[in-house]
Design a protein around this motif. Structure first.
Motif, PDB file in Angstrom:
ATOM      1  N   SER A  36       0.621  -1.186   0.074  1.00  0.00           N
ATOM      2  CA  SER A  36      -0.042   0.015   0.083  1.00  0.00           C
ATOM      3  C   SER A  36       0.698   1.243  -0.044  1.00  0.00           C
ATOM      4  CB  SER A  36      -0.831   0.001   1.248  1.00  0.00           C
ATOM      5  OG  SER A  36      -0.135   0.190   2.495  1.00  0.00           O
ATOM      6  N   ASP A  67     -17.503   0.572  -2.538  1.00  0.00           N
ATOM      7  CA  ASP A  67     -16.954   1.345  -3.551  1.00  0.00           C
ATOM      8  C   ASP A  67     -17.899   1.312  -4.743  1.00  0.00           C
ATOM      9  OD1 ASP A  67     -14.819   2.934  -4.731  1.00  0.00           O
ATOM     10  OD2 ASP A  67     -14.031   1.141  -5.967  1.00  0.00           O
ATOM     11  N   LEU A  85       1.674   2.719   2.588  1.00  0.00           N
ATOM     12  CA  LEU A  85       1.506   3.506   3.994  1.00  0.00           C
ATOM     13  C   LEU A  85       2.555   3.081   4.916  1.00  0.00           C
ATOM     14  CD1 LEU A  85      -2.546   2.550   4.284  1.00  0.00           C
ATOM     15  CD2 LEU A  85      -1.366   4.796   3.502  1.00  0.00           C
ATOM     16  N   ASP A  94       0.170   5.901   9.649  1.00  0.00           N
ATOM     17  CA  ASP A  94      -1.182   6.134   8.697  1.00  0.00           C
ATOM     18  C   ASP A  94      -2.143   5.339   9.259  1.00  0.00           C
ATOM     19  OD1 ASP A  94       0.312   8.155   7.244  1.00  0.00           O
ATOM     20  OD2 ASP A  94       1.040   6.262   5.877  1.00  0.00           O
ATOM     21  N   THR A 138     -11.859   4.808   7.257  1.00  0.00           N
ATOM     22  CA  THR A 138     -12.144   5.512   6.075  1.00  0.00           C
ATOM     23  C   THR A 138     -11.994   4.790   4.869  1.00  0.00           C
ATOM     24  OG1 THR A 138      -9.642   6.316   5.679  1.00  0.00           O
ATOM     25  CG2 THR A 138     -11.141   7.554   6.984  1.00  0.00           C
ATOM     26  N   ALA A 139     -12.679   5.040   3.587  1.00  0.00           N
ATOM     27  CA  ALA A 139     -12.354   4.439   2.578  1.00  0.00           C
ATOM     28  C   ALA A 139     -10.859   4.368   2.105  1.00  0.00           C
ATOM     29  CB  ALA A 139     -13.157   5.111   1.436  1.00  0.00           C
ATOM     30  N   ALA A 140     -10.220   5.418   2.342  1.00  0.00           N
ATOM     31  CA  ALA A 140      -8.796   5.481   2.124  1.00  0.00           C
ATOM     32  C   ALA A 140      -8.096   4.503   2.581  1.00  0.00           C
ATOM     33  CB  ALA A 140      -8.306   6.799   2.374  1.00  0.00           C
ATOM     34  N   LEU A 141      -8.271   3.645   3.646  1.00  0.00           N
ATOM     35  CA  LEU A 141      -7.858   2.496   4.305  1.00  0.00           C
ATOM     36  C   LEU A 141      -8.664   1.164   3.804  1.00  0.00           C
ATOM     37  CD1 LEU A 141      -5.436   1.300   5.955  1.00  0.00           C
ATOM     38  CD2 LEU A 141      -6.842   1.792   7.875  1.00  0.00           C
ATOM     39  N   ASP A 142      -9.854   1.516   4.135  1.00  0.00           N
ATOM     40  CA  ASP A 142     -10.843   0.189   3.865  1.00  0.00           C
ATOM     41  C   ASP A 142     -10.756  -0.408   2.699  1.00  0.00           C
ATOM     42  OD1 ASP A 142     -11.655   0.865   6.591  1.00  0.00           O
ATOM     43  OD2 ASP A 142     -13.636   1.678   5.810  1.00  0.00           O
ATOM     44  N   LEU A 143     -10.486   0.135   1.493  1.00  0.00           N
ATOM     45  CA  LEU A 143     -10.507  -0.253   0.199  1.00  0.00           C
ATOM     46  C   LEU A 143      -9.231  -1.005  -0.037  1.00  0.00           C
ATOM     47  CD1 LEU A 143     -12.503   2.352  -1.968  1.00  0.00           C
ATOM     48  CD2 LEU A 143     -13.457   0.138  -0.900  1.00  0.00           C
ATOM     49  N   PRO A 144      -8.003  -0.397   0.174  1.00  0.00           N
ATOM     50  CA  PRO A 144      -6.856  -1.000   0.037  1.00  0.00           C
ATOM     51  C   PRO A 144      -6.465  -2.271   0.985  1.00  0.00           C
ATOM     52  CG  PRO A 144      -6.323   1.464   0.102  1.00  0.00           C
ATOM     53  CD  PRO A 144      -7.773   1.115   0.653  1.00  0.00           C
ATOM     54  N   MET A 159      -6.103   6.726   9.360  1.00  0.00           N
ATOM     55  CA  MET A 159      -7.067   6.621   8.199  1.00  0.00           C
ATOM     56  C   MET A 159      -7.894   5.334   8.688  1.00  0.00           C
ATOM     57  SD  MET A 159      -4.234   6.532   5.443  1.00  0.00           S
ATOM     58  CE  MET A 159      -5.107   5.830   4.071  1.00  0.00           C
TER      59      MET A 159
END
Length: 95
Positions: free
Chosen positions: A32, A85, A34, A38, A45-51, A42
């Motif tokens: 990732s 998503d 990250l 981070d 949030t989708a910024a962490l959940d999706l990856p 995060m």
């Protein structure tokens, strides 16, 4: 529990599952890009959940292990990924 809360609950449980396994944390951070700090910022949030979901979904063994540990069905991870998503967000075309 409301249906719209389920994806967030699954990803929160998945994050805790990953954080309890150093080899998964290391792998996730490696792919990732990250940093450990981070993850706290995060979380949720989708910024962490999706990856995070993508990382688990990349390997059948990770999916099966996480599903067993979290008492879920393996397909719940992809369903959650799509719920967060939207259809088409994971390479699926909407017809």
């Amino acid at each position: 529990m409301k249906d719209q809360d389920r994806p967030q609950q699954l990803t929160a449980s998945l994050l805790l599952y990953v954080l309890e396994r150093p080899e998964l944390v290391e792998g996730f951070l490696g792919v990732s890009g990250l940093r450990p700090e981070d993850l706290r910022q995060m979380a949720g949030t989708a910024a962490l959940d999706l990856p995070l979901l993508d990382y688990i979904l990349e390997d059948d063994g990770r999916v099966l292990d996480a599903a067993e540990a979290l008492n879920l069905r393996p397909e719940d991870f992809l369903k959650t990924r799509i719920a967060l998503d939207g259809p088409g967000g994971y390479g699926w075309e909407v017809g």
